[in-house]
Design a protein around this motif. Sequence first.
Motif: not given
Length: 298
Positions: A117, A121, A212, A215, A219
């Motif tokens: 993750s 990112g 955007y 995320p 999840q």
Amino acid sequence: MSQTLDPTRKRIPDAGHDHGHLDADRRVVYIRPASKLPHLDVRELWHYRELMFTLVWRDIVVRYKQTFLGVTWALIVPAITTLVYAIVFGKFANFPHGNTPFPSLAAAGIVPMQYFSSALGLSSTALVANLSLVTKVYFPRVLLPIAAVVVPIVDLIAALPFLIILMAVYGTWPNGPEVALAPAFIGIAFVTALGVGFLLSTFTARWRDVPYMIPVLLQILPLLSGVMYALDQIPTKWQWILSINPMSSAIAGWRWAVLGEAEPNWGQVGVSLSVAAALFTLGLAVFRSFEPRFADTI
């Protein structure tokens, strides 16, 4: 754009100037347009290795600068996440975990997923975050996503003591020499994050709303990777479907190596490796094709 140094050619010293003592240090530099083919110029990357180390060290320092707990956050985050997973998915939802205690199973999935993750990112915004470098000086642009994927390895290493403590508490130790393969399964996560990072960093340089979406992906990704359940405990059909996600095999193999969990299905690992290689090749191809226009479109 790429630079090639020709160490065999030397300038002939001017007759009217005594610069002969400097000729041995002079090299001819050829500047050529960068190839759009999906390749990594190893010679060029090696030439800029010091820049690579500088970028990695800068991001590590910035990551923990002026923080109260510093690198301890790399321990706190997986610890809290494991506690929540153990209560919600282990106790209330009763997700399948086989013979492995749920806290150890969850922690062994959270540590590589936390790395992936963070790597995803950071690599997705690698070009935009280094705008001044991209638009002003030449260097291999692929260094930016690569450095972004390397930085979270520090967090992964820092989180290992937490995992080792749980392994000691619940007695979930490796069964044999397969522990030596643990880095290889982290390598699957590394290659996948780098390939997707090439894609997302290229798209982010063109469309600023791409970050955007990340995320949302992160999840649902733990649910599709078997972080909070044992993959060998679900129907075989779904194991093969989930193997399309390289992180599912990375986590299953990591658990087998460090916890003595069930050995992963190597056919499914082969599917995950193929997808990871395809993502890396596609991402690098897209990155290379847009690379000449980064300075204009970013």
